[in-house]
Design an enzyme around this catalytic site. Structure first.
Site, mmCIF file in Angstrom:
data_model
loop_
_atom_site.group_PDB
_atom_site.id
_atom_site.type_symbol
_atom_site.label_atom_id
_atom_site.label_comp_id
_atom_site.label_asym_id
_atom_site.label_seq_id
_atom_site.Cartn_x
_atom_site.Cartn_y
_atom_site.Cartn_z
ATOM 1 N N ASP A 209 51.063 31.979 35.327
ATOM 2 C CA ASP A 209 52.261 31.513 35.284
ATOM 3 C C ASP A 209 52.398 30.619 36.680
ATOM 4 O O ASP A 209 52.088 31.400 37.584
ATOM 5 C CB ASP A 209 53.361 32.332 35.156
ATOM 6 C CG ASP A 209 54.745 31.769 35.047
ATOM 7 O OD1 ASP A 209 55.170 30.758 34.105
ATOM 8 O OD2 ASP A 209 55.291 31.963 35.993
ATOM 9 N N GLU A 251 33.138 39.533 36.256
ATOM 10 C CA GLU A 251 32.436 40.752 36.126
ATOM 11 C C GLU A 251 32.652 41.248 34.426
ATOM 12 O O GLU A 251 31.819 42.026 33.921
ATOM 13 C CB GLU A 251 33.273 41.725 36.893
ATOM 14 C CG GLU A 251 32.907 41.450 38.183
ATOM 15 C CD GLU A 251 33.548 42.792 39.024
ATOM 16 O OE1 GLU A 251 33.736 43.730 38.470
ATOM 17 O OE2 GLU A 251 34.002 42.547 40.092
#
Length: 534
Positions: A209, A251
């Site tokens: 956001d 990851e």
């Protein structure tokens, strides 16, 4: 329990269709009038049958809900009105079983004034380490009675609030949403830990956001219109933040989509470099009027600004902040601008619906990924909320002149003949449903082959099964005035008429789908789109 850590390396996000769920208004599972995770879990099959690839949830965290959940009190807890963390984990797992990935919303620019950090900052006083996590400053003027600077709000009103000891704190949105100080290492570490918390629970991505607002000019210099650099939008320090985030996402094989409103295409593209965000929302397309020249220019500009960094474009017609598509396209001014929203704007819903159907096929045929806001697949119009029921702070901070965003957040209709159109069994919904809302219900549209729902289901089925859709090249084709025609790979062609009268289609072998019927002699009517196989 955390999901197994199993990195995903595919690039599904480059051409995905992602459905936006505003949990408070999607479905009410416990009958208290507020949508919740139990309601979403009960309706997941609707999304799977619709044919989307992923589901993005606007904030479901612990919150006073002053700004619809974008005032977060705890990023690791689900608000009790929505459910529990265990339910969120079940939802993520059940969605995966249906082939649906989950994207969550992170709100890094600010927290709620009920967040533990901010409560501690108020108690600790001026000069404390707790206040260093935010932007506390003495005021200007003889007695500090004036705000520290003149920054404009993202909503209406002031951006600074004075506390009892005389200091002021910064909030680019409402006073209940104090801005965090992203120059502080503890703020960065906390958000990196929050990302890992949700990635460990199996989410496939994060929507960020207000992604261009986090970093602030440390001098807190006054804002001067037209003078660069802007003191709190698009600061260069942001890119280092997102590089550290990207390393964490990699990851887990997770992805980011940033809410980035920037007029400068070159600076916008910087956020999409290979070591930063994967994608960003395309607000120019969302705000574009139903005009052939403007649409073509916006599409060209969007593809051009993404090309240097190899990122896919995103396309969206509506979200939880803007006027619904069928209403906007039925007005004299079909563009969207927060500054021009007013009450009682005349709307032709028949015209707007016809254009929205055509726009759906246009959007789904463009290169890249698509975001579909809940209820758009039902053709829901913007609702007129009685003034005494409006809850959006944009309305109140405007002094009552802005109708706010509640009109696109009205609870969904699921079952035509059930109480509250099937949204929930007992209590009245948190926002009132207009008269005739049940006409848009999922069960009613599901048996109507001409409905908006039927169009979206067929379009998404074809988009997943037919060659040529999704990421890849686009080539404009010769067309009559007022008509957009372009080719995608493998002979796929999209034609959209914004002309005043019927127009001829290019030669084709097969008509895949039309947003409305062709004329008796096979011409394309105004405000209609088709997919062809040449």
């Amino acid at each position: 329990m955390a999901a197994p850590h199993s990195p995903r390396t595919d690039d599904w996000w480059r051409d995905a269709v992602i459905y936006q769920v505003y949990p408070r208004s999607f479905a009410d599972g416990d009958g208290d009038g507020t949508g919740d995770l139990a309601g979403v879990r009960a309706r997941l099959r609707h999304l799977a049958e619709l044919g989307v690839d992923a589901v993005w949830f606007t904030p479901w965290y612990l919150s006073p809900l002053v700004d619809g959940g974008y005032d977060v009190a705890d990023y690791r807890a689900i608000d009790p009105s929505f459910g529990t963390l265990a339910e969120a984990e079940k939802l993520i797992a059940e969605a995966a079983e249906l082939g649906l990935r989950v994207i969550v919303d992170i709100v890094p620019n600010h927290v709620s004034d009920q967040h533990a950090w901010f409560r501690a900052a108020l108690d600790a006083g001026p000069g404390s380490p707790e206040r260093a996590l935010f932007h506390f400053r003495p005021g200007r003027g003889e007695n500090g009675e004036l705000p520290p600077n003149t920054w404009p709000s993202q909503f209406s009103g002031q951006t600074w609030t004075r506390v009892a000891d005389g200091e002021w704190y910064l909030h680019l949105f409402t006073p209940e949403q104090p801005d965090l100080n992203w120059a502080h290492p503890a703020v960065r570490k906390e958000h990196e830990d929050i990302l890992r918390f949700w990635f460990e629970r199996g989410v496939a991505g994060v929507r960020i956001d207000s992604a261009a607002l986090l970093a602030k000019d440390p001098a807190l210099a006054d804002f001067v219109e037209g003078v660069d650099p802007h003191p709190y939008i698009d600061q260069d320090e942001l890119h280092d933040i997102y590089r550290s985030w990207r390393a964490i996402a990699d990851e887990y094989g997770a992805v980011f989509v940033g809410e980035v409103w920037l007029p400068d295409s070159e600076r916008f593209a910087r956020y999409l470099r290979p070591d930063e965000l994967h994608t960003a929302f395309n607000f120019n397309f969302l705000a574009c009027p139903w005009d052939p020249e403007r649409l073509r220019r916006t599409i060209d500009d969007t593809l051009a600004e993404h090309a240097p960094v190899g990122a896919p474009a995103t396309w969206v017609l509506c979200n939880h902040d803007v006027t619904r598509t069928v209403t906007r396209y039925g007005r004299t001014d079909t563009a969207f601008d927060f500054a021009t929203k007013t009450f009682d704007t005349p709307t032709d819903l028949v015209l707007g619906t016809r254009r929205a159907r055509a726009a759906a096929l246009l959007t789904l045929a463009l290169p890249g990924s698509v975001y579909l806001y809940q209820g758009e697949e039902l053709g829901l119009p913007e609702a007129d909320i009685p003034r005494d029921r409006i809850q959006d702070p944009m309305h109140f901070r405007s002094g009552g002149t802005d109708p706010g965003r509640d009109g696109c957040r009205v609870p969904l209709p699921w079952t035509a003949d059930a109480p509250h159109a099937g949204f929930g069994a007992a209590a009245e919904p948190w926002l009132p449903q207009p008269d005739g809302w049940s006409d848009y219900a999922v069960d009613r549209q599901g048996t109507d082959p001409e409905s908006m729902l039927a169009l979206y289901r067929e379009a998404l089925l074809l988009r997943g099964a037919e060659a040529g859709f999704g990421d890849g090249p686009l080539t404009w084709l010769p067309a009559e005035e007022g008509v957009l025609a372009f080719a995608r790979p493998d002979g796929l062609v999209c034609v959209v008429s914004l002309a005043d009268g019927p127009t001829a289609l290019p030669p084709y072998e097969r008509l895949l789908l039309a947003s409305g019927p062709l004329t008796a002699d096979g011409l394309l009517p105004p405000d209609t789109a088709v997919w062809l196989r040449a």
